[in-house]
Structures are given as structure tokens and as C-alpha cells.
Write a protein that holds these residues in place. Sequence first.
Motif, PDB file in Angstrom:
ATOM      1  N   MET A   1       0.664  -1.141   0.060  1.00  0.00           N
ATOM      2  CA  MET A   1      -0.113  -0.073  -0.043  1.00  0.00           C
ATOM      3  C   MET A   1       1.031   1.243   0.034  1.00  0.00           C
ATOM      4  SD  MET A   1      -2.690   1.316   2.955  1.00  0.00           S
ATOM      5  CE  MET A   1      -1.469   1.577   4.018  1.00  0.00           C
ATOM      6  N   LEU A   2       1.850   1.445   0.823  1.00  0.00           N
ATOM      7  CA  LEU A   2       2.908   2.309   0.691  1.00  0.00           C
ATOM      8  C   LEU A   2       3.682   2.449  -0.669  1.00  0.00           C
ATOM      9  CD1 LEU A   2       4.416   1.939   4.250  1.00  0.00           C
ATOM     10  CD2 LEU A   2       3.001   3.570   3.680  1.00  0.00           C
ATOM     11  N   ASP A   3       4.074   1.527  -1.054  1.00  0.00           N
ATOM     12  CA  ASP A   3       4.796   1.396  -2.392  1.00  0.00           C
ATOM     13  C   ASP A   3       3.800   2.106  -3.489  1.00  0.00           C
ATOM     14  OD1 ASP A   3       7.123   0.762  -1.060  1.00  0.00           O
ATOM     15  OD2 ASP A   3       7.041  -1.231  -2.148  1.00  0.00           O
ATOM     16  N   ARG A   4       2.532   1.645  -3.180  1.00  0.00           N
ATOM     17  CA  ARG A   4       1.484   2.330  -4.397  1.00  0.00           C
ATOM     18  C   ARG A   4       1.322   3.886  -4.159  1.00  0.00           C
ATOM     19  NH1 ARG A   4      -4.142  -0.002  -4.203  1.00  0.00           N
ATOM     20  NH2 ARG A   4      -4.228   0.822  -6.223  1.00  0.00           N
ATOM     21  N   GLY A   5       1.725   4.257  -3.210  1.00  0.00           N
ATOM     22  CA  GLY A   5       1.547   5.920  -3.063  1.00  0.00           C
ATOM     23  C   GLY A   5       0.130   6.300  -2.851  1.00  0.00           C
ATOM     24  N   ILE A   6      -0.802   5.574  -2.572  1.00  0.00           N
ATOM     25  CA  ILE A   6      -2.343   5.782  -2.592  1.00  0.00           C
ATOM     26  C   ILE A   6      -2.619   6.774  -1.477  1.00  0.00           C
ATOM     27  CG2 ILE A   6      -2.943   3.835  -3.867  1.00  0.00           C
ATOM     28  CD1 ILE A   6      -4.045   2.640  -1.277  1.00  0.00           C
ATOM     29  N   LEU A   7      -1.525   6.772  -0.452  1.00  0.00           N
ATOM     30  CA  LEU A   7      -1.888   7.806   0.779  1.00  0.00           C
ATOM     31  C   LEU A   7      -1.744   9.368   0.197  1.00  0.00           C
ATOM     32  CD1 LEU A   7       0.056   6.014   3.550  1.00  0.00           C
ATOM     33  CD2 LEU A   7      -2.412   5.947   3.101  1.00  0.00           C
ATOM     34  N   HIS A   8      -1.239   9.471  -1.042  1.00  0.00           N
ATOM     35  CA  HIS A   8      -1.195  10.751  -1.500  1.00  0.00           C
ATOM     36  C   HIS A   8      -2.421  11.239  -2.050  1.00  0.00           C
ATOM     37  CE1 HIS A   8       2.828  11.062  -0.358  1.00  0.00           C
ATOM     38  NE2 HIS A   8       3.418  10.118  -1.460  1.00  0.00           N
ATOM     39  N   ALA A   9      -3.496  10.163  -2.361  1.00  0.00           N
ATOM     40  CA  ALA A   9      -4.652  10.615  -2.796  1.00  0.00           C
ATOM     41  C   ALA A   9      -5.413  11.565  -1.334  1.00  0.00           C
ATOM     42  CB  ALA A   9      -5.483   9.490  -3.218  1.00  0.00           C
TER      43      ALA A   9
END
Length: 664
Positions: free
Chosen positions: A335-343
Motif C-alpha cells: 500500500m505504501l509503495d502504491r503511493g495511494i496515501l497521497h490521494a
Amino acid sequence: MDPPVDQALLSRVAQLDHATETMAAAPDFSKATKVRRVLDALHRVLMQPGGCAAVRERAAGLEDAGLFLGTDWAQPDILVPAYVGPSLRSGVVDTVVLEAASELRLVAIAAGDYEHPAITAEDAKRFLSQILAMNLDVLFSPPSEAERVRLGRVAHLIRDLFGYVADQIGYESVLGELTEEIWRMLRQRPIQVDHVKAMVTRIAVYREDPDVELNAAGQGLDRLISALFGPTEACREDPGVDVYRSRLGAMDAEGLEFEARGFARAMHDTGLVSPYHATLTRFLIEHNPYLLAEALGVSETGRTCLQRYQDLIHALVVEAVHPETAQCLYGIALMLDRGILHAPPVVPSLWRQLALKLAPDVRQRLVDVFGPTPEPESRLLGGLLSMLGQPLGIGQGDNPTCQSARALSMWAYNDPDYLLQMVVWAARDDEIVMHFEGRPLSSKDSEGGVATTSPVDLDPVSQLLVPHLDRIYAEMGRRCADRPGDPHRWINPEFHGWWSARGFHIDVDVATGNLIDVEDFLRRFYASYHLDYNGGQRLIHPQPAGIAVTDTAGRYVGWHAITILRVALDPDAVMRVYFFNPNNDSGQDWGDGVVVGTAGNGERPGEGSLPFEQFASRLYIFHTDPLENGEPDSVPAADIESVVGYIERSWGVGRMPIGDEVTE
């Protein structure tokens, strides 16, 4: 001194021989009237000690007499190893007897007792190795109470059969096939790995037997076993999590970093997470949080997310990560590697999830399925983090709910904040409300879904959401019942999301099941998805599609929902379609040389793939933007003819329009 003669076995074998001779003498049209006596006699022989060997000696004669005539077992070259276990556990005595006789026939072929025109000795042995690998629990454990109640003495017949097969072909070949099968599954990175962990656990016990030769399988087995029970030096001997935690307290920063990197390596190599890894991660949060990135093995993107949202990640680990839920660590890392927390919506949604209180009924259902430890809130959060990190690792389990599993995967992949909202509605309110053409649909008000029983074998999020989604999906279908054509034309965009294109194409007449407009359908698919005919436009949003699933002989099995993810050239410059299949294992043989790849053809973890024309040959529904037409007339007639050939040789048998020809 000769061993004592089993008079009971001799008597039953004599009855079997007489019944077999009678059936062999009968003409083909009347053999069906003689097979009853043979099946009854076979059953009695197989229930006796030494019965398997007796049937194996008579395998060729039984087949020549017509035992398998008119059944799938008549073609041993198309049999599927995964179907053997369910057939033997079906509880239908005739099915069990036929399946057992077929396996003993393959033992005879593998041993060179006789040559079979359809399958070689090597292929027979490989098949037997695979079925043993898939049913390893039968070899090493007695019947469970449920088996004893449901199957009675047949449960022991099954164990006698597998024991005999293993004795004949050798246990080392079983472990080799099992190791290969486990690695094949793990390369797809499924969320649900409990069955894999159970197999690895049994192997860890079994491999201690000094009579077992591991041969080439040893290294692969060692890697799997160590990934779960001893990934690092400090837990190499599997001391237990309490002892391991006390050892962590005595380590300096360098020792902790060494441990963290060892766990991360094992996790990313195998897709499996050890309970010791969870123990280390919780320790680091408290004592050395700067090493968390090392323990997770994240990329630069992941490190950036971790640094920016450190408080959130720490809170998620403390709440969700326990030895019982260690697997969600892999989801957190991805999940961290997907970068979705920046959404923008994702971070506040996860904070909301941390504070969420479950409805009492929801809480009880999760406890009933997963147990009371850890708390169901933690179990659900861990499952959610796995889904956000592994959107292509979702499986439908043993449930007819491919539409719902596909939707969950699409939302986790393409619209994670919508998935987070769905979880809140279902967990807090025990209800989901969706809209169909502007009208609200409540999961509480629906008459029922496709599934007729409670779901099984699902991850926590699917366990929560699938019953609601299944009822809503079925209700959408009911609202389309009076419309002509296939209801998925209207359901898919409303159910999955706005990015499901409104252009809808189908090459099956719903009323008759016959194929229609095949050439036009294929040309439009090429023009919409093939990069050579759609202006080189790569797929932007995943698209729902429907395929006709076929077995290893190319025979039609049923309709199935998948997601087209992308179309690209593989490493050999072959244009391939990469797709998500929610049926738990994308690697399947659909007959006529159409074998779905899961690795080695440019697939990402969780993707299945086929060359474009082979994929097109099993496609029957796809969506596309109605304003983007591509170049359908530029598709060569030879390419269309090739696809039509695949269809005609498989699920198109008896469905093709009369006089259908491909035009230049």
C-alpha cells in the motif's frame, strides 16, 4: 513363508472379475446396463486391505471392458488434478469409485504395467504427483469428524488410495510437485494464504522424517519453511513469539536492523509473513520506529509515504498487526509503495477506520468466522490493508460471487476511497445503499443474491462486503429482467463505477445461447483494445468483461466475470491481454493450447495473461467508449479467422451461426 491369503478380498475380486467379463462381452449400446454390477464390486474390493493393488492389476481390463465409457474419465489426458479431491469427497459412491479406479489406472500406466494411447507413463506420474500435492492433508492426517460423519468408511478408502499411490510413485516426487505448486500460487500474491501456510506447516513436520529424500525440492522447501518459522538468526529455531520478543529487548540498533532486513527479504521473496515479523514490527514502533521502513522493505515511494504519514502508519500497525494477522504487513508495505496515501481522501478515511465501531451483528459474524483474537476491528482493518496493498490478490473463494469479488478488486485498484466508504457503511450500519439509474438500492431490502449460502474462504473485507454486494447485484439484475439482451449492459457501469465504459458488445444471443455477429464483435474488440488498431491508446481504467470458461478439452464450462487491466507487448514482442480473474488462481488450461500465464510473460503479481487472439477467443462481453471506434476495418481477415478457429474448436461447438464467413 507366503503372506496369509485374505479370503474376503479373494471373494470380492472374483465377483469383480465376473462382472467385468460380463460387461466386456456386452455390446457398447448395452454396457450401461452392466456397469452397475462392476461399480458395486469395485466398491467392495476397494474397501478391503489390498484392494487398491487388486484394482490396479485389473486397470487395463476394466478400461477395455468399458468402465469409463461415456464419462470424463474416458480421456485421461484431459483430466484436471484439482478436480480429484472434490470428486473423492463428493459423498457420491459411484463418483468416488470411478475416480479411485482412474487413479489406480494411472498408477499402472506410470509403472509401465501397460501402455495407454492417450497418456504417457511420465504424464501419468506427473498427474499423480500433482493430486498428491493438492491433497497432502489426506496423507498425513486422519479423517476429521466432519469427514467421518459425511463420508463414513469412504473417508478411509480415500486415505488408503492416496497412501497406495504415494507408496508407488514416491513421496519425494510429491514434495517436488507441492513445492512447485506453492511457489506458482505465491507468485500470484493472493491475500488468502492460510491454506498455503497450512501446507508449509505440514511439510515442516513431514520433512523431519529421515526416510524422506528431498532432492531438488529441498532448497525451495527450506525457503518456504524458513519464511514462516525462522526468517532470521534470532528466530531460526522457532522459539515462540514470547522468547523472540525477549531477545529483541537485548539487541542493539545494528542487530535490530539486521533482523528487520531479514524479515523484509523473506516477505517480499515469498509473499508470506511470519508471526515473528509482526512481533518485531510492534517492537520497533515502540523502541526504534526509524527501522520500520527496513522491516517493511518499502521502495522510495513507500519511504516517502511512511515519513509523511508516520503517525497514521504507526497507529495502523499497533491496531492491525498481531502474530495472528501478520500477513497484513505485506499489504501495508505494498500500500505504501502504491503511493495511494497521497490521494486526499485516503488518509482521513483510514483515520476514520481506526475509530470505527462495528455493529453488534457484524462484530459477531467476524468473530464466528475468524475467532475472537485479535479483536474483530483489528481483523477487519488488517484485511482492509491487505486489500489496499494487493487489489489483484482478492479471491471469490468457493462462492458464485465473481461479480462482487471483481468489484472489490476494481475499487481497491482504481478507487480506494470508495472501497473505504463501502467498508464503513457495511461495518457500522450493516447495510450498503447503491444507486441504479438514480434509484437507491439497499442491501437490506433485496430479496436475495446469487449465492444461496453464507460465503466461505474469504478475507475479512470480502466476508463483510460480499453478502451486501451480492444482494444488490442480484437486485439490479431483477430490475433489468424485462429488458431485451444481456442485463450487464446496464448493471456493470452502475455496479462497478463510472469508468466502466457505456459502449457494450456481446456476441451471444441471450435467448438461445448461440453466437451472433462474431466477426463484427471481434473487429470491434481489436479496434478498442489492440494497440495496433486503436491508435496506440493504452487502457486507462480497468474494464469489466465476460469470458466463456472452457475446460482442458476446450469444452464450455460457464460464463465468468473478469477485469481487463491492460494490453501490452510481452518480452517476446507478442501482444497480450493482462487481466484479473477473481477465481483464486489465474493459471488455468482452457484447452486447444489456450493456457493462461501468471508469470514469465510480463505479468505483474495477480495478473493472468493470454496472447490477444487467444483471449479474444474466450471473450463474449466487453465494454468500450462508444465515441472511440478505432480502426475495425484494418484488422486482417487472417487474424479474425484464427480467433474464430479457436471459438469453433471450443465453446462455439453447436453455437456458431450457419454459413458464417469472415470477409476480407
